[in-house]
Structure formats: C-alpha cells, structure tokens
Design an enzyme around this catalytic site. Structure first.
Site, PDB file in Angstrom:
ATOM      1  N   ILE A  17       0.828  -1.204   0.000  1.00  0.00           N
ATOM      2  CA  ILE A  17       0.000   0.000   0.000  1.00  0.00           C
ATOM      3  C   ILE A  17       0.859   1.248   0.000  1.00  0.00           C
ATOM      4  CG2 ILE A  17      -1.608   1.336   1.421  1.00  0.00           C
ATOM      5  CD1 ILE A  17      -2.883  -1.349   2.247  1.00  0.00           C
ATOM      6  N   ASP A  26      11.157   3.718   5.312  1.00  0.00           N
ATOM      7  CA  ASP A  26      10.906   2.278   5.398  1.00  0.00           C
ATOM      8  C   ASP A  26      12.116   1.598   6.020  1.00  0.00           C
ATOM      9  OD1 ASP A  26       8.667   0.367   3.835  1.00  0.00           O
ATOM     10  OD2 ASP A  26      10.539  -0.662   4.298  1.00  0.00           O
ATOM     11  N   ASN A  52       1.672   5.053   7.529  1.00  0.00           N
ATOM     12  CA  ASN A  52       1.219   3.843   6.839  1.00  0.00           C
ATOM     13  C   ASN A  52       1.918   2.575   7.312  1.00  0.00           C
ATOM     14  OD1 ASN A  52      -0.008   2.304   4.471  1.00  0.00           O
ATOM     15  ND2 ASN A  52       2.168   2.104   4.044  1.00  0.00           N
ATOM     16  N   TYR A  79      -3.540  -7.323  16.592  1.00  0.00           N
ATOM     17  CA  TYR A  79      -3.687  -6.454  15.419  1.00  0.00           C
ATOM     18  C   TYR A  79      -4.952  -5.615  15.523  1.00  0.00           C
ATOM     19  CZ  TYR A  79      -4.343  -5.074  10.540  1.00  0.00           C
ATOM     20  OH  TYR A  79      -4.548  -4.354   9.390  1.00  0.00           O
ATOM     21  N   LYS A 125      -5.288  -1.515  15.683  1.00  0.00           N
ATOM     22  CA  LYS A 125      -5.947  -0.735  14.640  1.00  0.00           C
ATOM     23  C   LYS A 125      -7.184  -0.013  15.155  1.00  0.00           C
ATOM     24  CE  LYS A 125      -3.109  -1.355  11.224  1.00  0.00           C
ATOM     25  NZ  LYS A 125      -2.384  -0.210  10.621  1.00  0.00           N
TER      26      LYS A 125
END
Length: 257
Positions: free
Chosen positions: A18, A37, A89, A153, A157
């Site tokens: 993404i 990154d 992200n 997770y 989120k």
C-alpha cells in the site's frame, strides 16, 4: 492541475504494498514525498517506480525508533523541504487469539502500529504550530469489526481509529486535519499467494463482498489522495473504509445460496 502540488509528505511504509502505491499516486499528483521504510531495497524499488525527478526521496528508518522524528527533520532540512502532510502507513499484521497472545507479541503490535504512529504524529503537530497540515493514518476494517485470530492487530488498529478522532478534535482549531483510511483485503506481494491458494480467504473476502473483487494498492492510494488534498478541506476525524463494501455485511446473494 496536480491535486497535491502544494503538499510535502512524509510517508512511512513506503517500500512495499500500500505504501508503494501511495508513493506512486502522491508523486503523480505533484507532491514532494519523503519515503521512510525499514527496507533500503524496498525504497529503491519504489523510487524506480515513481515518476517525477526530485519529487521522491528516501530515508531508511524504523517507526519504533525514538530518534526517527529527528532523523526525518534532519533529512527534510537537508532537502530544503517543509512537510505539511504525514502519512502513517507502516504497520504489521497477523497475530492470534487473545488467549494465545503473550505480552511480548502484544507490545510488538502496539509499538509498531500505535506508539510509532503516535510519536510521529506528535512531532508533526509540534512542528506545524500555527500552520495547516494533514495527518493520514492507515487503520483497517478491523478497527471496526472483530477479526478472527487477530487480537493484537485488531486492538492496535482500533486504537489508530480512536487516535484519529481524538487528534482531529484537539488540533482542528489549529488548521490540522487528521483522517484515516481503512483498507480491506488488498493484493500485494505479501498477500497475492494467499489469495491465490486459500479458497476460504477468497470465499470470505471476495465472494461475500458486494463488489466481488480484491482491492489493489491504487484503490487505497486514490482514497488517500482525496483525503489529504484540499478537496477534503472540510473533512476531519473520519476513517474511510476502502473495502469493496465488505464491512456492510458478508451475505451471499439469493441466487448464490
């Protein structure tokens, strides 16, 4: 006119999936993008894919590193860029049920998906005092619904969606918008094989989705472009679900019973 020509974006997780799709879309729309990154090779691959000389620069870094905000500031200063958009992200997925999740695993998900995002967001709003800006977070459809076997997770989120609302409330008066995207199943290098070989996954995420297809990184990028553009200047605190309608309800059509 390019929709993001007035944006200087720091994008984490820019080396694959993404994030790579976002980088391509942002540069195409005229933004300056600093891609961050863990993977130097991934960043090099993204750089080779984007168009626009001098519009995409890279920084190898880990969002769990407390020194990353200062490293970003140093890099931006060397480039002569002033950021006004942060795209949080970077993240990790997977996990297990709560009863099988130890503290170390839980903390890893929280460190990457929440604490790292929080730390960069704090740096952004402090740098932008008196200036408008946009924070875009990558949440998940599991910010809203339960995900079987993904306790850590889903917890992380859900926190991302909550922080998006909270910071939008606090910083709107300063001209800072905080928004998020919530991807569904997206076909990337990491998921393509599972989508191809796991029939149960296709049945749940594609056959039971209103649009009957898997998402692509560009689907998320297109939503992100809109949310950080001036076209969305009256939108804040929202998390846009980009999931082919999957969270509307996973029901077969009558003729598919």
């Amino acid at each position: 006119m390019a929709r993001l020509s007035n944006k200087c974006i720091v994008l984490t997780g820019a080396g694959s999936g993404i994030g790579q799709g976002m980088a391509e879309g942002f540069v195409r729309e005229g933004a300056q993008v600093l891609g961050v990154d863990l993977s130097e090779a991934g960043l090099a691959e993204t750089a080779a894919r984007v168009s626009g000389p001098g519009r995409f620069e890279t920084l190898v870094g880990n969002v769990t590193d407390k020194g990353l905000p200062d490293a970003i500031r140093t890099k931006l200063s060397a480039l002569g860029w002033q950021w006004n958009v942060l795209c949080n992200n970077a993240g990790i997925g997977g996990g297990g049920m709560a009863g099988d999740t130890d503290d170390e695993t839980l903390n890893r998900y929280l460190d990457v998906n929440v604490t790292g995002l929080f730390r960069l967001s704090r740096a952004a709003v402090n740098d932008w005092k008196g200036k408008a800006g946009v924070i875009l977070n990558t949440a998940s459809i599991y910010s809203f619904i339960g995900a079987t076997g993904s306790a850590a997770y889903s917890t992380s989120k859900a926190a991302v969606a909550g922080l998006t609302r909270q910071m939008a409330t606090d910083y709107g008066v300063e001209g800072i918008r905080v928004v998020a995207v919530a991807p569904g199943l997206i076909e990337t290098a990491l998921t393509a094989e599972r989508i191809r070989t796991e029939a149960w996954r296709r049945h749940i995420y594609i056959d039971q989705s209103p649009l009957r297809r898997v998402g692509k990184p560009e689907d998320i990028a297109n939503g992100a472009i809109f949310l950080i553009s001036d076209e969305a200047s009256f939108i804040t605190g929202e998390t846009l679900r980009i999931d082919g309608g999957w969270t509307l309800g996973r029901y077969p059509r009558p003729d598919e019973d």
